[in-house]
Design a protein around this motif. Structure first.
Motif, PDB file in Angstrom:
ATOM      1  N   ILE A 245       9.451   5.108  -6.739  1.00  0.00           N
ATOM      2  CA  ILE A 245       8.353   4.155  -6.604  1.00  0.00           C
ATOM      3  C   ILE A 245       8.896   3.036  -5.727  1.00  0.00           C
ATOM      4  O   ILE A 245       9.795   2.308  -6.117  1.00  0.00           O
ATOM      5  CB  ILE A 245       7.890   3.617  -7.967  1.00  0.00           C
ATOM      6  N   GLU A 246       8.367   2.969  -4.513  1.00  0.00           N
ATOM      7  CA  GLU A 246       8.943   2.075  -3.510  1.00  0.00           C
ATOM      8  C   GLU A 246       7.834   1.365  -2.752  1.00  0.00           C
ATOM      9  O   GLU A 246       6.828   1.965  -2.408  1.00  0.00           O
ATOM     10  CB  GLU A 246       9.773   2.936  -2.547  1.00  0.00           C
ATOM     11  N   ARG A 247       8.052   0.085  -2.494  1.00  0.00           N
ATOM     12  CA  ARG A 247       7.126  -0.686  -1.675  1.00  0.00           C
ATOM     13  C   ARG A 247       7.868  -1.205  -0.461  1.00  0.00           C
ATOM     14  O   ARG A 247       9.037  -1.553  -0.545  1.00  0.00           O
ATOM     15  CB  ARG A 247       6.499  -1.803  -2.505  1.00  0.00           C
TER      16      ARG A 247
ATOM     17  N   SER B  74       3.453  11.213  -0.732  1.00  0.00           N
ATOM     18  CA  SER B  74       3.244   9.924  -1.403  1.00  0.00           C
ATOM     19  C   SER B  74       1.862   9.857  -2.016  1.00  0.00           C
ATOM     20  O   SER B  74       0.872  10.246  -1.403  1.00  0.00           O
ATOM     21  CB  SER B  74       3.404   8.770  -0.409  1.00  0.00           C
ATOM     22  N   THR B  75       1.822   9.347  -3.242  1.00  0.00           N
ATOM     23  CA  THR B  75       0.574   9.041  -3.929  1.00  0.00           C
ATOM     24  C   THR B  75       0.692   7.587  -4.346  1.00  0.00           C
ATOM     25  O   THR B  75       1.471   7.256  -5.226  1.00  0.00           O
ATOM     26  CB  THR B  75       0.391   9.948  -5.167  1.00  0.00           C
ATOM     27  N   GLY B  76      -0.036   6.715  -3.670  1.00  0.00           N
ATOM     28  CA  GLY B  76       0.154   5.285  -3.883  1.00  0.00           C
ATOM     29  C   GLY B  76       1.532   4.913  -3.357  1.00  0.00           C
ATOM     30  O   GLY B  76       1.893   5.246  -2.242  1.00  0.00           O
ATOM     31  N   ALA B  77       2.334   4.264  -4.198  1.00  0.00           N
ATOM     32  CA  ALA B  77       3.708   3.894  -3.824  1.00  0.00           C
ATOM     33  C   ALA B  77       4.721   4.859  -4.440  1.00  0.00           C
ATOM     34  O   ALA B  77       5.917   4.593  -4.409  1.00  0.00           O
ATOM     35  CB  ALA B  77       4.000   2.467  -4.276  1.00  0.00           C
ATOM     36  N   SER B  78       4.244   5.995  -4.993  1.00  0.00           N
ATOM     37  CA  SER B  78       5.122   6.930  -5.705  1.00  0.00           C
ATOM     38  C   SER B  78       5.203   8.274  -5.001  1.00  0.00           C
ATOM     39  O   SER B  78       4.262   8.690  -4.328  1.00  0.00           O
ATOM     40  CB  SER B  78       4.585   7.186  -7.119  1.00  0.00           C
ATOM     41  N   ARG B  79       6.333   8.940  -5.197  1.00  0.00           N
ATOM     42  CA  ARG B  79       6.486  10.321  -4.746  1.00  0.00           C
ATOM     43  C   ARG B  79       7.682  10.942  -5.431  1.00  0.00           C
ATOM     44  O   ARG B  79       8.579  10.239  -5.914  1.00  0.00           O
ATOM     45  CB  ARG B  79       6.609  10.411  -3.235  1.00  0.00           C
ATOM     46  N   LEU B  80       7.689  12.262  -5.470  1.00  0.00           N
ATOM     47  CA  LEU B  80       8.840  12.966  -6.021  1.00  0.00           C
ATOM     48  C   LEU B  80      10.004  12.803  -5.060  1.00  0.00           C
ATOM     49  O   LEU B  80       9.828  12.837  -3.839  1.00  0.00           O
ATOM     50  CB  LEU B  80       8.527  14.454  -6.199  1.00  0.00           C
TER      51      LEU B  80
ATOM     52  N   GLU C  30      12.638  -0.775  -4.780  1.00  0.00           N
ATOM     53  CA  GLU C  30      12.312   0.314  -5.699  1.00  0.00           C
ATOM     54  C   GLU C  30      11.946  -0.294  -7.047  1.00  0.00           C
ATOM     55  O   GLU C  30      12.595  -1.231  -7.514  1.00  0.00           O
ATOM     56  CB  GLU C  30      13.484   1.284  -5.832  1.00  0.00           C
ATOM     57  N   LEU C  31      10.898   0.268  -7.648  1.00  0.00           N
ATOM     58  CA  LEU C  31      10.356  -0.267  -8.886  1.00  0.00           C
ATOM     59  C   LEU C  31      10.367   0.782  -9.991  1.00  0.00           C
ATOM     60  O   LEU C  31      10.467   1.980  -9.723  1.00  0.00           O
ATOM     61  CB  LEU C  31       8.925  -0.759  -8.651  1.00  0.00           C
ATOM     62  N   GLU C  32      10.220   0.312 -11.227  1.00  0.00           N
ATOM     63  CA  GLU C  32      10.128   1.205 -12.387  1.00  0.00           C
ATOM     64  C   GLU C  32       8.706   1.742 -12.558  1.00  0.00           C
ATOM     65  O   GLU C  32       8.509   2.825 -13.091  1.00  0.00           O
ATOM     66  CB  GLU C  32      10.554   0.468 -13.663  1.00  0.00           C
ATOM     67  N   SER C  33       7.704   0.954 -12.124  1.00  0.00           N
ATOM     68  CA  SER C  33       6.309   1.390 -12.187  1.00  0.00           C
ATOM     69  C   SER C  33       5.555   0.726 -11.036  1.00  0.00           C
ATOM     70  O   SER C  33       6.002  -0.290 -10.497  1.00  0.00           O
ATOM     71  CB  SER C  33       5.665   0.999 -13.518  1.00  0.00           C
ATOM     72  N   GLU C  34       4.415   1.292 -10.690  1.00  0.00           N
ATOM     73  CA  GLU C  34       3.630   0.711  -9.594  1.00  0.00           C
ATOM     74  C   GLU C  34       3.061  -0.651  -9.960  1.00  0.00           C
ATOM     75  O   GLU C  34       2.761  -1.457  -9.088  1.00  0.00           O
ATOM     76  CB  GLU C  34       2.504   1.668  -9.171  1.00  0.00           C
ATOM     77  N   GLU C  35       2.938  -0.930 -11.257  1.00  0.00           N
ATOM     78  CA  GLU C  35       2.375  -2.202 -11.719  1.00  0.00           C
ATOM     79  C   GLU C  35       3.442  -3.277 -11.937  1.00  0.00           C
ATOM     80  O   GLU C  35       3.123  -4.409 -12.294  1.00  0.00           O
ATOM     81  CB  GLU C  35       1.598  -1.998 -13.030  1.00  0.00           C
ATOM     82  N   GLU C  36       4.711  -2.941 -11.752  1.00  0.00           N
ATOM     83  CA  GLU C  36       5.798  -3.884 -12.016  1.00  0.00           C
ATOM     84  C   GLU C  36       5.672  -5.133 -11.147  1.00  0.00           C
ATOM     85  O   GLU C  36       5.403  -5.043  -9.951  1.00  0.00           O
ATOM     86  CB  GLU C  36       7.147  -3.203 -11.751  1.00  0.00           C
TER      87      GLU C  36
END
Length: 158
Positions: free
Chosen positions: A5-7, A57-63, A118-124
């Motif tokens: 999860i990366e922005r 990528s789905t939102g800010a997340s990906r495998l 890098e984040l733990e969740s997209e809402e962090e």
């Protein structure tokens, strides 16, 4: 299952240039597969190498799955199999309990600087350093795999 999860953000160049930075690491990064749904890349530093597999990528997340490999093999993979590659200096900057990775690109991408967290969740929630500007997480042209095919030097000025 690995998940990233990366922005991504652009930087304020004046603030970044005046900011006291730690020593950066030169990264050489090449793509064995560069597809909209998946990438397989090899990255090397002076002393180490990694192979990384990333999904769509789905939102800010990906495998994401990343494995350290012998440096000699990483260099051979880049030299023999990379379809495209780039170089950049990476700075790791601690800020408010998080590590920001700031990439200063060179070669055909010279002039581009991108900061990632890098984040733990997209809402962090997290604090932006003073040198961070606008978010570009959802702009594919800032993905490293895209930069190897459509480098910054070929972009129309913003």
């Amino acid at each position: 299952m690995g998940k990233e999860i990366e922005r991504k953000f652009l930087i304020k160049e004046t603030e970044w240039n005046s900011f006291a930075k730690p020593e950066g690491k030169l990264l050489r990064q090449g793509y064995l597969v560069s597809d909209p749904n998946k990438t397989i890349r090899v990255r090397t530093t002076e002393n180490a190498a990694w192979i990384t597999i990333k999904g769509i990528s789905t939102g800010a997340s990906r495998l994401e799955y990343e494995y350290e490999i012998p440096l000699k093999e990483g260099l051979e993979l880049l030299d023999q199999f990379a379809e495209s590659e780039l170089e950049k200096i990476r700075y790791e900057i601690p800020h408010e309990g998080k590590i920001w990775e700031v990439d200063v690109f060179s070669g055909d991408n010279a002039g581009l600087i991108v900061a990632e967290i890098e984040l733990e969740s997209e809402e962090e929630n997290f604090q932006l350093p003073a040198w961070v500007a606008e978010e570009v997480t959802h702009e594919k042209k800032y993905y490293n795999s895209c930069l190897t095919i459509h480098p910054y030097k070929s972009w129309t000025p913003r």
